[in-house]
Design a protein around this motif. Structure first.
Motif, mmCIF file in Angstrom:
data_model
loop_
_atom_site.group_PDB
_atom_site.id
_atom_site.type_symbol
_atom_site.label_atom_id
_atom_site.label_comp_id
_atom_site.label_asym_id
_atom_site.label_seq_id
_atom_site.Cartn_x
_atom_site.Cartn_y
_atom_site.Cartn_z
ATOM 1 N N SER A 172 11.150 -7.910 -14.515
ATOM 2 C CA SER A 172 11.389 -6.646 -13.804
ATOM 3 C C SER A 172 10.127 -6.060 -13.192
ATOM 4 C CB SER A 172 12.002 -5.626 -14.771
ATOM 5 O OG SER A 172 13.170 -6.136 -15.376
ATOM 6 N N ALA A 173 8.965 -6.451 -13.691
ATOM 7 C CA ALA A 173 7.713 -5.830 -13.225
ATOM 8 C C ALA A 173 7.177 -6.551 -11.996
ATOM 9 C CB ALA A 173 6.678 -5.863 -14.342
ATOM 10 N N PRO A 174 7.084 -5.881 -10.836
ATOM 11 C CA PRO A 174 6.486 -6.513 -9.656
ATOM 12 C C PRO A 174 5.007 -6.819 -9.888
ATOM 13 C CG PRO A 174 7.660 -4.474 -9.092
ATOM 14 C CD PRO A 174 7.535 -4.516 -10.583
ATOM 15 N N SER A 175 4.506 -7.858 -9.217
ATOM 16 C CA SER A 175 3.118 -8.284 -9.431
ATOM 17 C C SER A 175 2.119 -7.191 -9.071
ATOM 18 C CB SER A 175 2.832 -9.542 -8.606
ATOM 19 O OG SER A 175 3.605 -10.622 -9.066
ATOM 20 N N PHE A 176 2.394 -6.455 -7.987
ATOM 21 C CA PHE A 176 1.423 -5.433 -7.572
ATOM 22 C C PHE A 176 1.352 -4.294 -8.584
ATOM 23 C CE2 PHE A 176 5.412 -4.099 -5.582
ATOM 24 C CZ PHE A 176 5.461 -2.742 -5.875
ATOM 25 N N PHE A 177 2.502 -3.968 -9.216
ATOM 26 C CA PHE A 177 2.503 -2.909 -10.230
ATOM 27 C C PHE A 177 1.783 -3.385 -11.489
ATOM 28 C CE2 PHE A 177 4.543 -1.028 -14.001
ATOM 29 C CZ PHE A 177 4.219 0.313 -13.794
ATOM 30 N N ALA A 178 2.129 -4.604 -11.948
ATOM 31 C CA ALA A 178 1.467 -5.160 -13.138
ATOM 32 C C ALA A 178 -0.031 -5.296 -12.910
ATOM 33 C CB ALA A 178 2.074 -6.520 -13.484
ATOM 34 N N GLY A 179 -0.416 -5.672 -11.672
ATOM 35 C CA GLY A 179 -1.833 -5.815 -11.362
ATOM 36 C C GLY A 179 -2.591 -4.510 -11.469
ATOM 37 N N ILE A 180 -2.005 -3.444 -10.955
ATOM 38 C CA ILE A 180 -2.655 -2.130 -11.026
ATOM 39 C C ILE A 180 -2.809 -1.678 -12.479
ATOM 40 C CG2 ILE A 180 -2.376 0.315 -10.450
ATOM 41 C CD1 ILE A 180 -0.987 -0.617 -7.852
#
Length: 351
Positions: A172-180
């Motif tokens: 469920s977690a998009p890469s850009f969100f997890a990255g931040i």
């Protein structure tokens, strides 16, 4: 085997041709004059006309596409001046006084901004992207298979529930969100304990030692990029293992007195890997696209960051070249995946 490779290669070339057509006509209709983007807003009319002629912008769209395809093909017809100034050729054959039949590396043209060849820009950045994708896939594969097997073996326990819940969160977690989130927590808040930084590329520049390899900068972007494939691999491995563990040959292996670990790792797991291999190979190609955002967030020098910077500057040849190289890697990865299936599972025949 040869017939299989030729057929798959033919399909791959058709896919690449479709990508070339789509990319060319998509960027051909975008606003902006390539000649003015190349020379700047203060360029004189004569210089603009020369660049338009050099880029074949004075020709109909169909002819422009044929010139572009001629540049990309490994064998093309070029003028002596083009071959000398732009091409990295292996050999040439003279057709006429000024025309040459050239065996060459694909010519992706030149950047509008730096006038540097797009091929050089992207090949400098490609190792960083490949390293990041491979590191992310290795992390996702090892951790995903291990957690999937554990979840299947410990079905209906807290280990199984925790692994399934974590995999759902990971999907469920998009890469850009997890990255931040990861960059802020482990690269800033807890950086004194982790020793990691929010941004950084494979090589750092030290004022005394010069260019220094810094692999710790790979940790956070690789984990970020590997979270989603890891979650998929966990669920696929768990599902496949649960199916395999109820097969007759597994019960026979236990009846022969084989240890549980040997049955699981030597007999059950290899027969459960087909869907996992599909996910791994498919996700590896996906990671090349997902790396665009991750590289930008972490300041990792790769094709993704180069492409985003090029889009910001309307440097379309770099963007077009990045798409074509990514598509080429996707085709190669899928061909290797088809071959790998037959190694993992001999029941699959090449036809």
């Amino acid at each position: 085997m040869l017939r299989f490779l030729l057929r798959k290669t033919g399909y791959g070339l058709l896919v690449l041709l479709g990508v070339v057509v789509l990319v060319f006509f998509l960027f051909n209709v975008l606003p902006g004059d390539p000649a003015r983007l190349t020379l700047g807003q203060r360029a004189d009319v004569a210089s603009l006309e020369n660049v338009r002629k050099e880029l074949h912008l004075d020709q109909p769209v169909g002819m422009q596409f044929l010139f572009y395809l001629n540049d990309l093909l490994p064998v093309g017809i070029h003028s002596r001046q083009e071959a000398t100034e732009n091409l990295r050729y292996i050999t040439v054959a003279h057709i006429s006084k000024d025309k040459l039949l050239v065996l060459k590396t694909p010519y992706l043209r030149r950047s509008y901004q730096g006038k540097k060849q797009v091929w050089d820009i992207l090949t400098e950045a490609l190792p960083g992207t490949l390293l990041l994708a491979v590191a992310a896939m290795v992390f996702a594969t090892i951790a995903g298979i291990a957690l999937g097997v554990l979840s299947a073996v410990k079905q209906n326990t807290w280990m199984d529930t925790s692994a399934v819940f974590a995999s759902v969160v990971g999907i469920s977690a998009p890469s850009f969100f997890a990255g931040i989130v990861l960059a802020y927590l482990f690269g800033f808040v807890f950086s004194d304990y982790t020793g990691l930084h929010m941004t950084g590329s494979l090589f750092d520049v030290d004022p005394f030692r010069g260019r220094v390899l810094n692999l710790r900068n790979l940790v956070l972007p690789a984990i970020t990029l590997g979270i989603r494939p890891l979650a998929i691999i966990v669920q696929l491995t768990r599902s496949a293992m649960l199916d395999v563990l109820h097969q007759d040959y597994i019960r026979t292996a236990y009846a022969k007195g084989l240890s549980k670990s040997r049955v699981i790792w030597r007999h059950a797991l290899p027969n459960a890997l087909n869907p996992v291999i599909t996910a791994i190979t498919g996700w590896f190609a996906e990671l090349l696209a997902g790396a665009f955002f991750v590289e930008y967030i972490f300041g990792w020098k790769g094709i993704g960051k180069v492409t985003v910077d090029a889009l910001d500057k309307f440097d379309f040849p770099v963007v077009m070249g990045a798409i074509l190289i990514t598509a080429g890697i996707f085709v190669i990865v899928n061909l290797l995946a088809d071959l790998l299936y037959t190694i993992i599972d001999p029941r699959i025949k090449l036809d």
